[in-house]
Scaffold this motif. Structure first.
Motif, PDB file in Angstrom:
ATOM      1  N   PRO A 156      33.016  42.921  45.030  1.00  0.00           N
ATOM      2  CA  PRO A 156      33.196  44.450  45.326  1.00  0.00           C
ATOM      3  C   PRO A 156      31.810  45.478  44.722  1.00  0.00           C
ATOM      4  O   PRO A 156      31.377  44.917  43.825  1.00  0.00           O
ATOM      5  N   ARG A 218      31.359  45.215  53.711  1.00  0.00           N
ATOM      6  CA  ARG A 218      32.181  45.421  52.698  1.00  0.00           C
ATOM      7  C   ARG A 218      31.334  45.270  51.325  1.00  0.00           C
ATOM      8  O   ARG A 218      32.072  45.498  50.198  1.00  0.00           O
ATOM      9  N   HIS A 223      30.606  51.053  50.937  1.00  0.00           N
ATOM     10  CA  HIS A 223      31.841  50.485  51.196  1.00  0.00           C
ATOM     11  C   HIS A 223      32.851  51.314  49.899  1.00  0.00           C
ATOM     12  O   HIS A 223      34.023  51.771  50.235  1.00  0.00           O
ATOM     13  N   ASP A 224      32.306  50.834  49.019  1.00  0.00           N
ATOM     14  CA  ASP A 224      33.230  51.494  47.744  1.00  0.00           C
ATOM     15  C   ASP A 224      33.056  53.155  47.616  1.00  0.00           C
ATOM     16  O   ASP A 224      33.807  53.702  47.095  1.00  0.00           O
ATOM     17  N   ASN A 233      35.836  52.561  55.691  1.00  0.00           N
ATOM     18  CA  ASN A 233      34.627  52.240  56.233  1.00  0.00           C
ATOM     19  C   ASN A 233      35.152  51.220  57.660  1.00  0.00           C
ATOM     20  O   ASN A 233      35.604  50.234  57.571  1.00  0.00           O
ATOM     21  N   GLY A 236      34.252  47.757  57.265  1.00  0.00           N
ATOM     22  CA  GLY A 236      34.697  46.851  56.130  1.00  0.00           C
ATOM     23  C   GLY A 236      35.187  45.613  56.233  1.00  0.00           C
ATOM     24  O   GLY A 236      35.112  44.640  55.353  1.00  0.00           O
ATOM     25  N   ASP A 237      35.390  45.144  57.418  1.00  0.00           N
ATOM     26  CA  ASP A 237      35.711  43.751  57.485  1.00  0.00           C
ATOM     27  C   ASP A 237      34.619  42.629  57.612  1.00  0.00           C
ATOM     28  O   ASP A 237      34.849  41.663  57.780  1.00  0.00           O
ATOM     29  N   ASP A 239      31.529  40.498  56.043  1.00  0.00           N
ATOM     30  CA  ASP A 239      31.434  39.928  54.748  1.00  0.00           C
ATOM     31  C   ASP A 239      29.791  39.977  54.583  1.00  0.00           C
ATOM     32  O   ASP A 239      29.476  38.828  54.729  1.00  0.00           O
TER      33      ASP A 239
END
Length: 323
Positions: A156, A218, A223-224, A233, A236-237, A239
């Protein structure tokens, strides 16, 4: 990681007394960088690439360990707005494009960069190429490749920030400063999260691109920033960190807010130009964020991994809570 210090004591006997003299000390530390154990001697001539990476050094008080920095022309506004503007002014600006010749000329003993933040096979500027020249490298954790092609991101985004601060703290012997920064950032993020409403709007991060938008998956800082501020987001899916998608995917995910990256890249270079394009692009006409004109702008240096990330979360959280 504990600092490993090798110190040899030599016993010299003279007359009726004795004295102990130390030989030269070798100071090294081993940290995990992009999944690999890497040993570093304490650097004294670091070259950094990109605004956020450079500000990590400044935030840790390491300007005096730097031989210089490299930043693109589109990042001039970030320097002007930087909390560390005085450090940018006193540390040499080495240019806009990092190369092997540039870092050799600066007599660098460490290059701090990342994939697509300076490191690139297409230019031949890679950690392996620098190793052949006897120059150590530290890779930005946000930009670590995750084993799927050239996709980036192994943890993350905020964890990546804290990991780099701790690693740099160990490498340069400023562990206490690193922990102080991390504690302050965690408190700032926690305070921002208290502003979050129950309803979480869907957010589209728009970096650049007219034919295809460049956005955040993400593993990149937005994203964070979006999530901790109370939004979701829409990509956000994915990678990956920074990546290209299609406008059809943006329309299908129906964002309610657009977060614009203030970064001069491509045909629409200013936030106003980017907003004007989005409002005039017919396929987006029925997207809620466009109809309701819900736009928020953050500087580039706040949206890449950097010590500005917590403040960006706070600012975006306030916007979402009040809009």
């Amino acid at each position: 990681m504990k600092r490993l210090v090798a110190l040899t004591m030599v016993l010299l006997t003279a007359g009726c007394g004795a004295r102990i003299e130390p030989t030269a000390a070798t100071d090294t530390v081993t940290v995990t960088n992009c999944g690999r154990q890497v040993e570093y001697a304490t650097p004294s001539r670091v070259v950094t690439n990109d605004t956020g990476i450079t500000e990590l050094m400044f935030a840790l008080g390491l300007a005096d360990r730097m031989a210089g920095y490299v930043i693109g022309g589109g990042q001039a506004d970030d320097v002007d707005s930087s909390p560390w503007k005085a450090d940018f002014e006193r540390v040499p600006n080495l240019g806009e494009q990092i190369t092997k010749e540039l870092v050799q000329g600066a007599k660098a003993d460490l290059v701090f960069a990342g994939w697509n933040y300076g490191f690139s096979e297409s230019t031949g500027f890679t950690p392996d190429a620098l190793k052949d020249l006897g120059i150590a490298t530290y890779q930005l954790t946000e930009a670590c490749r995750n084993g799927v092609g050239k996709q980036r991101g192994i943890m993350p985004p905020l964890d990546a920030l804290y990991t780099d601060l701790r690693n740099l703290g160990s490498i340069f012997g400023v562990e206490a400063k690193a922990e102080e920064l991390i504690a302050g950032y965690q408190n700032q993020v926690s305070a921002a999260e208290k502003l979050v409403r129950h309803k979480r709007p869907k957010v589209f991060l728009y970096d650049s691109g007219l034919d295809q938008p460049f956005t955040s998956g993400r593993n990149a800082a937005p994203h964070d920033i979006i999530g901790k501020a109370g939004g979701d987001n829409i990509f956000g899916d994915l990678d990956d960190s920074w990546t290209t998608v299609g406008w059809e995917a943006v329309v299908a995910r129906d964002p309610e807010v657009v977060l614009i990256n203030d970064y001069a890249d491509g045909q629409a270079t200013t936030p106003d130009e980017k907003r004007a394009f989005l409002e005039s692009y017919q396929p987006l006409a029925d997207v809620p964020a466009i109809k309701d004109k819900r736009f928020f702008v953050l500087p580039y240096a706040a949206l890449v991994e950097s010590p500005r990330n917590p403040a960006a979360i706070e600012a975006f959280a306030k916007f979402l809570a009040e809009s």
